[in-house]
Write a protein that holds these residues in place. Structure first.
Motif, mmCIF file in Angstrom:
data_model
loop_
_atom_site.group_PDB
_atom_site.id
_atom_site.type_symbol
_atom_site.label_atom_id
_atom_site.label_comp_id
_atom_site.label_asym_id
_atom_site.label_seq_id
_atom_site.Cartn_x
_atom_site.Cartn_y
_atom_site.Cartn_z
ATOM 1 N N ARG A 23 3.539 -1.488 -10.554
ATOM 2 C CA ARG A 23 3.172 -0.072 -10.512
ATOM 3 C C ARG A 23 4.084 0.697 -11.468
ATOM 4 O O ARG A 23 5.282 0.801 -11.230
ATOM 5 C CB ARG A 23 3.283 0.449 -9.076
ATOM 6 N N GLY A 70 2.418 1.901 -3.203
ATOM 7 C CA GLY A 70 1.358 2.443 -4.053
ATOM 8 C C GLY A 70 1.240 3.949 -3.899
ATOM 9 O O GLY A 70 0.976 4.670 -4.874
ATOM 10 N N LEU A 71 1.442 4.442 -2.689
ATOM 11 C CA LEU A 71 1.426 5.885 -2.448
ATOM 12 C C LEU A 71 2.578 6.569 -3.180
ATOM 13 O O LEU A 71 2.406 7.645 -3.778
ATOM 14 C CB LEU A 71 1.520 6.145 -0.943
ATOM 15 N N HIS A 126 4.728 3.878 -12.384
ATOM 16 C CA HIS A 126 5.491 5.072 -12.036
ATOM 17 C C HIS A 126 6.593 4.733 -11.036
ATOM 18 O O HIS A 126 7.713 5.228 -11.147
ATOM 19 C CB HIS A 126 4.552 6.150 -11.490
ATOM 20 N N ASP A 158 3.935 5.426 -5.894
ATOM 21 C CA ASP A 158 3.554 5.342 -7.307
ATOM 22 C C ASP A 158 2.611 6.481 -7.680
ATOM 23 O O ASP A 158 2.774 7.119 -8.731
ATOM 24 C CB ASP A 158 2.894 3.986 -7.572
ATOM 25 N N ASP A 159 1.628 6.749 -6.840
ATOM 26 C CA ASP A 159 0.684 7.836 -7.108
ATOM 27 C C ASP A 159 1.403 9.180 -7.186
ATOM 28 O O ASP A 159 1.106 10.020 -8.047
ATOM 29 C CB ASP A 159 -0.380 7.898 -6.018
ATOM 30 N N THR A 160 2.346 9.397 -6.284
ATOM 31 C CA THR A 160 3.104 10.647 -6.269
ATOM 32 C C THR A 160 3.945 10.794 -7.521
ATOM 33 O O THR A 160 4.007 11.871 -8.138
ATOM 34 C CB THR A 160 4.004 10.704 -5.022
ATOM 35 N N SER A 206 0.824 -1.202 0.000
ATOM 36 C CA SER A 206 0.000 0.000 0.000
ATOM 37 C C SER A 206 0.866 1.263 0.000
ATOM 38 O O SER A 206 0.575 2.229 -0.716
ATOM 39 C CB SER A 206 -0.920 -0.013 1.227
ATOM 40 N N ALA A 257 3.394 9.695 -10.380
ATOM 41 C CA ALA A 257 2.589 9.909 -11.588
ATOM 42 C C ALA A 257 2.612 11.379 -11.994
ATOM 43 O O ALA A 257 2.321 11.720 -13.152
ATOM 44 C CB ALA A 257 1.153 9.460 -11.341
ATOM 45 N N GLU A 258 2.973 12.249 -11.042
ATOM 46 C CA GLU A 258 2.912 13.685 -11.283
ATOM 47 C C GLU A 258 4.281 14.347 -11.409
ATOM 48 O O GLU A 258 4.369 15.516 -11.750
ATOM 49 C CB GLU A 258 2.145 14.357 -10.139
#
Length: 207
Positions: free
Chosen positions: A182, A140-141, A184, A143-145, A137, A147-148
């Motif tokens: 993931r 995953g955080l 990114h 990865d989300d970051t 998890s 992405a930008e």
């Protein structure tokens, strides 16, 4: 010359040797901790009262706690893009440094101990499952970051990436099935993994 007391297989030591090498700073490595011992002696405890590695000795100054050592090096030998001087950019970097210590560590360290330093017959399968789920998890955080932006704190590799990429390396070594899941995170890690200094100081057998 700086003295670095620790062992090269320690993730927290790897952060420091990586940064020193990136900055071209000469240092003398002294084997302490793990199979080398020496980290509970009165002499070492005067340098690092916590009794773990690493400890950095710069003339009459002793610095301990790996992320604090990174900040010290960047301030002592900077300015450097690894530790931005702009307050907002520096805060973005430090958020991820503190997150690694206070959040990611809490599952990655017991996962590592459970899978690497515990014999199969003594492993707590439920605890390992729980730590794996939490680590997944948290990556995953990341990865989300990512992405930008290309790196955790912005456009450049910083101390934020050094702190977290060391543990991403362990994550992918422990859980090979996670590699590429993931996009990114994978892109970021592969860019860092391609650096010679990362190969020399971080990629090594887990012990």
């Amino acid at each position: 010359m700086l003295r670095l007391l620790g062992r090269r297989t320690s993730a927290n030591v790897q952060k420091v040797t990586w940064l020193l090498t990136e900055l071209g700073i000469a240092f003398q490595m002294e084997d302490v901790g793990g199979e080398f011992g020496g980290n509970r002696t009165p002499e070492y405890l005067r340098l690092n009262p916590n009794g773990v590695v690493p400890a950095l000795i710069d003339a009459d100054t002793s610095v301990w706690e790996s992320n604090t050592i990174l900040r010290y090096i960047a301030n002592r030998f900077g300015p450097t893009h690894f530790y931005p001087s702009d307050p907002a950019a520096r805060a973005a970097c430090e958020c991820w440094m503190d997150w690694q210590l206070g959040t990611l560590n809490l599952c990655m360290t017991p996962l590592y101990v459970g899978l690497v330093r515990t014999s199969p017959e003594d492993r707590d399968a439920e605890a390992i499952r729980r730590h794996h789920e939490r680590a997944s998890s948290l990556f995953g955080l990341i990865d989300d970051t990512l992405a930008e932006r290309p790196f955790l704190a912005g456009e450049h590799l910083t101390l934020a990436d050094i702190c977290n990429a060391v543990f991403a390396c362990r994550w992918f070594a422990l859980c090979r099935e996670e590699r590429g899941v993931r996009p990114h995170l994978t892109r970021w890690f592969e860019a860092i993994e391609a650096r010679r200094v990362f190969q020399d100081h971080v990629v090594m057998p887990l012990t």
